[in-house]
Write a protein that holds these residues in place. Structure first.
Motif, PDB file in Angstrom:
ATOM      1  N   ILE A   8      36.887  37.127  49.049  1.00  0.00           N
ATOM      2  CA  ILE A   8      37.975  36.147  49.056  1.00  0.00           C
ATOM      3  C   ILE A   8      38.642  36.109  47.686  1.00  0.00           C
ATOM      4  O   ILE A   8      39.865  36.074  47.573  1.00  0.00           O
ATOM      5  N   GLN A   9      37.827  36.152  46.638  1.00  0.00           N
ATOM      6  CA  GLN A   9      38.394  36.109  45.290  1.00  0.00           C
ATOM      7  C   GLN A   9      39.225  37.358  45.019  1.00  0.00           C
ATOM      8  O   GLN A   9      40.320  37.288  44.461  1.00  0.00           O
ATOM      9  N   THR A  10      38.735  38.515  45.407  1.00  0.00           N
ATOM     10  CA  THR A  10      39.475  39.763  45.205  1.00  0.00           C
ATOM     11  C   THR A  10      40.769  39.754  46.014  1.00  0.00           C
ATOM     12  O   THR A  10      41.833  40.114  45.513  1.00  0.00           O
ATOM     13  N   SER A  11      40.684  39.318  47.258  1.00  0.00           N
ATOM     14  CA  SER A  11      41.889  39.236  48.091  1.00  0.00           C
ATOM     15  C   SER A  11      42.881  38.262  47.480  1.00  0.00           C
ATOM     16  O   SER A  11      44.092  38.514  47.455  1.00  0.00           O
ATOM     17  N   ASN A  13      43.159  37.473  44.328  1.00  0.00           N
ATOM     18  CA  ASN A  13      43.739  38.094  43.132  1.00  0.00           C
ATOM     19  C   ASN A  13      44.828  39.092  43.496  1.00  0.00           C
ATOM     20  O   ASN A  13      45.877  39.149  42.844  1.00  0.00           O
ATOM     21  N   ILE A  14      44.563  39.885  44.532  1.00  0.00           N
ATOM     22  CA  ILE A  14      45.554  40.889  44.947  1.00  0.00           C
ATOM     23  C   ILE A  14      46.801  40.200  45.486  1.00  0.00           C
ATOM     24  O   ILE A  14      47.921  40.522  45.099  1.00  0.00           O
ATOM     25  N   VAL A  15      46.640  39.222  46.370  1.00  0.00           N
ATOM     26  CA  VAL A  15      47.780  38.510  46.942  1.00  0.00           C
ATOM     27  C   VAL A  15      48.506  37.726  45.852  1.00  0.00           C
ATOM     28  O   VAL A  15      49.739  37.744  45.760  1.00  0.00           O
ATOM     29  N   GLY A  16      47.782  37.060  44.984  1.00  0.00           N
ATOM     30  CA  GLY A  16      48.394  36.278  43.899  1.00  0.00           C
ATOM     31  C   GLY A  16      49.138  37.185  42.931  1.00  0.00           C
ATOM     32  O   GLY A  16      50.250  36.870  42.493  1.00  0.00           O
ATOM     33  N   GLY A  17      48.522  38.303  42.582  1.00  0.00           N
ATOM     34  CA  GLY A  17      49.176  39.244  41.669  1.00  0.00           C
ATOM     35  C   GLY A  17      50.436  39.833  42.282  1.00  0.00           C
ATOM     36  O   GLY A  17      51.473  39.963  41.625  1.00  0.00           O
TER      37      GLY A  17
END
Length: 191
Positions: A8-11, A13-17
């Motif tokens: 969830i954190q990686t997803s 980060n990717i979506v936020g970035g």
């Protein structure tokens, strides 16, 4: 393996970035477009201001010398003209106007003349140069004993045609590309 939190954190980060990059790019493009539009309007305003300066110089050159030639013609058509007394004075006036007009003509930067009136401008300059030739020639030979200008003389007639031509050309320029009138408003209102 991978924990759900890490996924969830990686997803996130990717979506936020990706969203941050998209928004940053979007606003950068929007600011760039606004800046380009502002620069375009500023350049257009500068061109209009430069043309207005050029317009007034052309008016001084073409209408100034043209009007002086018109006055010369009216005086020459008077029956009581005195060759020896009036010619030096009248040609001196023409020469003076020519000198002022030449100074103003040198100030005209043809880079600021719009292409839709450039042909008229060149025609006006050609007529100006023809007037200059005649006036300079008269001025140089004025001291000769046999100097006389007749209203039937071809140079006199040519000068009149050229002078009228310059005024006509300026009227053409004015009708094709008039300067924009600035609208001014004053404060105040209903009481």
């Amino acid at each position: 393996m991978f924990s759900a939190d890490a996924l969830i954190q990686t997803s996130g980060n990717i979506v936020g970035g990706t969203a941050g990059a998209f928004l940053g790019g979007y606003f950068a493009i929007k600011v760039m477009r606004t800046q380009i539009e502002f620069q375009r309007k500023q350049n257009q305003q500068e061109k209009e201001e430069q043309y207005e300066k050029t317009y007034w110089l052309m008016k001084l050159v073409f209408e100034g010398l043209g009007s002086s030639i018109d006055d010369f013609q009216k005086t020459m058509n008077k029956p009581d003209i005195d060759d020896k007394k009036d010619y030096p004075y009248l040609i001196g006036l023409l020469k003076g106007t020519l000198s002022v007009s030449k100074e103003k003509k040198e100030l005209i930067n043809d880079n600021y003349i719009p292409k839709d009136i450039y042909r008229e401008y060149l025609a006006g300059i050609t007529l100006f140069n023809s007037c200059e030739f005649i006036i300079e020639r008269w001025y140089q030979t004025l001291h000769l004993d046999n100097f006389k200008i007749s209203t039937d003389n071809y140079q006199f007639k040519d000068l009149i045609v050229y002078g009228n031509g310059m005024r006509h050309i300026f009227n053409e320029i004015e009708s094709i590309k008039p300067i924009k009138k600035k609208v001014t408003t004053t404060g105040g209102g209903a009481k």
